[in-house]
Design a protein around this motif. Sequence first.
Motif, short mmCIF file in Angstrom:
data_model
loop_
_atom_site.label_atom_id
_atom_site.label_comp_id
_atom_site.label_asym_id
_atom_site.label_seq_id
_atom_site.Cartn_x
_atom_site.Cartn_y
_atom_site.Cartn_z
N LEU A 236 0.66 -0.79 0.20
CA LEU A 236 0.04 -0.25 0.21
C LEU A 236 1.22 1.23 0.12
O LEU A 236 2.09 1.22 -0.02
N ASP A 237 0.25 2.65 -0.49
CA ASP A 237 1.72 3.77 -0.94
C ASP A 237 0.08 4.89 -0.28
O ASP A 237 -0.43 4.80 0.07
N ASN A 238 1.13 5.64 -0.89
CA ASN A 238 0.57 7.30 -0.92
C ASN A 238 -0.38 7.76 -2.09
O ASN A 238 0.10 7.21 -3.05
N THR A 239 -1.28 8.11 -1.99
CA THR A 239 -2.40 8.42 -3.24
C THR A 239 -1.79 8.35 -4.09
O THR A 239 -1.40 8.01 -5.02
N VAL A 240 -0.72 9.29 -3.89
CA VAL A 240 0.21 9.69 -4.78
C VAL A 240 1.95 10.29 -4.13
O VAL A 240 2.06 10.48 -3.19
N ALA A 241 2.67 9.37 -4.95
CA ALA A 241 4.46 9.53 -4.60
C ALA A 241 4.62 9.26 -5.37
O ALA A 241 4.43 8.43 -6.84
N GLY A 242 6.30 10.09 -5.51
CA GLY A 242 7.18 9.97 -6.92
C GLY A 242 8.72 10.53 -6.79
O GLY A 242 8.31 11.33 -5.16
N GLY A 243 9.18 10.05 -7.28
CA GLY A 243 10.87 11.07 -7.26
C GLY A 243 10.08 12.45 -7.92
O GLY A 243 9.37 12.44 -8.62
N VAL A 244 11.19 13.67 -7.93
CA VAL A 244 11.28 15.01 -8.72
C VAL A 244 12.48 14.85 -9.31
O VAL A 244 13.97 14.15 -8.90
N SER A 245 12.67 14.60 -10.72
CA SER A 245 13.54 14.57 -11.68
C SER A 245 14.14 15.54 -11.58
O SER A 245 14.41 16.90 -11.21
N ALA A 246 15.31 15.40 -12.06
CA ALA A 246 16.24 16.59 -12.43
C ALA A 246 15.65 17.36 -13.28
O ALA A 246 15.42 17.44 -14.61
N GLY A 247 16.15 18.74 -13.07
CA GLY A 247 15.03 19.94 -13.98
C GLY A 247 13.71 20.44 -13.48
O GLY A 247 13.45 20.98 -14.16
N GLU A 248 12.86 19.47 -12.72
CA GLU A 248 12.15 19.65 -12.73
C GLU A 248 11.32 20.49 -11.03
O GLU A 248 12.43 20.14 -9.91
N THR A 249 10.68 20.99 -10.94
CA THR A 249 10.43 22.14 -9.37
C THR A 249 9.39 20.54 -8.82
O THR A 249 9.12 19.63 -9.34
N ILE A 250 9.40 21.27 -7.74
CA ILE A 250 8.71 20.69 -6.97
C ILE A 250 6.64 20.49 -7.42
O ILE A 250 6.38 19.44 -7.39
N HIS A 251 6.58 21.58 -8.14
CA HIS A 251 5.18 21.55 -7.93
C HIS A 251 5.01 20.91 -9.70
O HIS A 251 3.91 20.33 -10.01
N GLN A 252 5.73 21.17 -10.60
CA GLN A 252 5.79 20.48 -11.67
C GLN A 252 5.20 18.71 -11.11
O GLN A 252 5.35 17.72 -11.97
#
Length: 196
Positions: free
Chosen positions: A69-85
């Motif tokens: 089981l996981d959080n509703t949405v979860a993933g890594g922040v990629s290079a060149g990406e902002t937190i919002h993106q």
Amino acid sequence: ISEITGEYFPCVNAFGEKELFVLERSLVEYLGIRGYGVHLIAYVKSSTNKIKVWVPLRASNKRVEPNKLDNTVAGGVSAGETIHQAIIREGFEEASLKKKYLNKALQVGTINYVWRNKKLSIRRDTLFLFDLELPTKIIPKNNDGEVSKFTLYSSDKVIDKITNTNEFKKNCALVFASFFVRKGLINSKNEKNYEK
């Protein structure tokens, strides 16, 4: 070493600063480099003001912790990406949440941890946390094959599963605990190990 993911993480002194270099995601923990992620809890309130949360079951073919089981949405922040993106991208990929809803997500803090994932690795992660109250008509649906299903759980059921089973991905249990503390559902009156 884990299989190559094709995702590249930023290597920085602090998030938002200039990237010193980028690194294949699967190598980050072997070099002790901090990884960054976004985790969102989507919830609904019942007519009695009780909180229910959308909980995904990770697909059986996931490389890391399948069938957990996981959080509703979860993933890594990629290079060149902002937190919002990252939260907009992950929210659409994992739960079909539209940008108009994700723009309403409340950024509520971070969780930092260090733990040994494998014998020769060390995970150093910072998770940027988001809460999102959804209308009852919105039902998350996976787009990228990483989730097999979503279930709307009562807060009591999630707390029970975290306390008494090993069904949740470890870092996701931390995120849920933080969420329940913020919402007043875990407190010093109902949790004898509240400080821990």
